[in-house]
Design an enzyme around this catalytic site. Structure first.
Site, PDB file in Angstrom:
ATOM      1  N   THR A  84       0.855  -1.187   0.000  1.00 59.44           N
ATOM      2  CA  THR A  84       0.000   0.000   0.000  1.00 59.44           C
ATOM      3  C   THR A  84       0.889   1.234   0.000  1.00 59.44           C
ATOM      4  OG1 THR A  84      -1.723  -1.155   1.228  1.00 59.44           O
ATOM      5  CG2 THR A  84      -1.812   1.251   1.224  1.00 59.44           C
ATOM      6  N   LYS A 160      -6.846   1.265  -3.700  1.00 60.57           N
ATOM      7  CA  LYS A 160      -6.486   0.732  -2.381  1.00 60.57           C
ATOM      8  C   LYS A 160      -6.600   1.815  -1.312  1.00 60.57           C
ATOM      9  CE  LYS A 160      -5.104  -2.140   0.763  1.00 60.57           C
ATOM     10  NZ  LYS A 160      -3.777  -2.729   0.848  1.00 60.57           N
ATOM     11  N   LYS A 228       0.057   4.391   9.185  1.00 63.68           N
ATOM     12  CA  LYS A 228       0.661   4.634   7.870  1.00 63.68           C
ATOM     13  C   LYS A 228      -0.393   4.892   6.796  1.00 63.68           C
ATOM     14  CE  LYS A 228       1.851   1.040   5.388  1.00 63.68           C
ATOM     15  NZ  LYS A 228       1.178   1.105   4.058  1.00 63.68           N
TER      16      LYS A 228
END
Length: 292
Positions: A84, A160, A228
């Site tokens: 990601t 995503k 994150k």
């Protein structure tokens, strides 16, 4: 997820060479019949390299670091990038690899460790049709569903990011809802049973609340991951002048959990923020790491 995916590919008859800098991870892979190496440079003979790591910095190290594999791969080889990362990073990465004569699929995944191990991930991919054709045996072995979202790098990572916004918000909201129910004096198991059969349910509520009920915060996906990923949502929104206030609120809860020492625990440990703020009682399993 990397080891699970490698094992799924291995079990489906593909010739797999795993790579991990951690000796324990390599030993675990080899114990189940796989072959492994310690540095990405040792993957140079592979025609297809699947990069399934935590963040953009690790992607950079795997491909372009001192022991990076990209410069050692034969022209025409394929990189399937599954971490990601920000869409801008994915676009730049695709251009850099193309300049080196390499193809790339921007192919982030969803499904967690269990789906990785069973070869049933969801893959949100973009890239040239020829890259999809070359990747087909790998994608078929690692995924239950492959979404072909476009011909250029960045589209897969954009999708995503939308998924991670929802996932992070739903986990934080599930924790807040459970904390409220507990503070109101409701039985936590009853809250779970009622909500999972009511309109307020979500996939994340149904999947993560059992971790809370069991008091088991063994990390299947850690708090740090959503620090994150929701930060990527925040930064991308800022680049687009697009406000993401709900995601920003969820990010602060994960940051609070990380600051309290729960960063390496399962992401459901975000509920422990409420435990500290309001004194709610949470079940503690014997194997609960407790702020590790």
């Amino acid at each position: 997820m990397g080891r699970g995916t490698a094992l799924a590919l291995h079990e489906r008859g593909l010739d797999i060479l795993g790579c991990d800098i951690a000796g324990q991870a390599r030993q675990a892979f080899e114990a189940e019949g796989g072959r492994s190496v310690a540095t990405p440079s040792e993957l140079a003979a592979c025609e297809i390299v699947v990069v399934l790591v935590v963040n953009a910095e690790q992607v950079e190290a795997v491909l372009f670091g001192e022991q990076g594999v990209a410069a050692r791969m034969a022209p025409g080889s394929l990189v399937i990038q599954c971490a990601t990362v920000a869409p801008a990073f994915a676009r730049d990465l695709g251009a850099r690899l193309e300049a080196m004569g390499l193809a790339m699929l921007d192919a982030p995944v969803s499904g967690g460790a269990a789906k990785a191990r069973s070869g049933e991930l969801s893959v949100m991919a973009s890239g040239a049709p020829t890259a999809f054709d070359r990747a087909a045996p790998v994608l078929d072995a690692m995924a239950a569903t492959v979404y072909r979202l476009g011909d250029t790098a960045g589209v897969g990572s954009s999708m995503k990011l939308v998924n991670q916004l929802l996932a992070g918000v739903h986990i934080a909201t599930a924790a807040e809802a459970m904390a409220l129910g507990i503070r109101l004096g409701l039985n936590p198991q009853t809250v779970y049973e009622v909500i999972t059969h009511s309109a307020g349910n979500s996939w994340m509520f149904e999947n993560r609340v059992p971790h809370i009920l069991a008091g088991d915060y063994t990390p299947l996906s850690a708090v740090d991951i959503f620090v994150k990923d929701l930060n990527l949502v925040h930064e991308t929104g800022r680049e687009l002048a697009m406000p993401t206030p709900v995601a920003a609120s969820a990010l602060q809860q994960f940051i609070a959990a990380r600051g309290a020492g729960f960063g390496r625990e399962d992401d459901a440990a975000v509920i422990k923020v409420y435990q500290r703020l309001s004194g709610i009682e949470l079940h503690e399993a014997a194997n609960d790491a407790g702020g590790e």
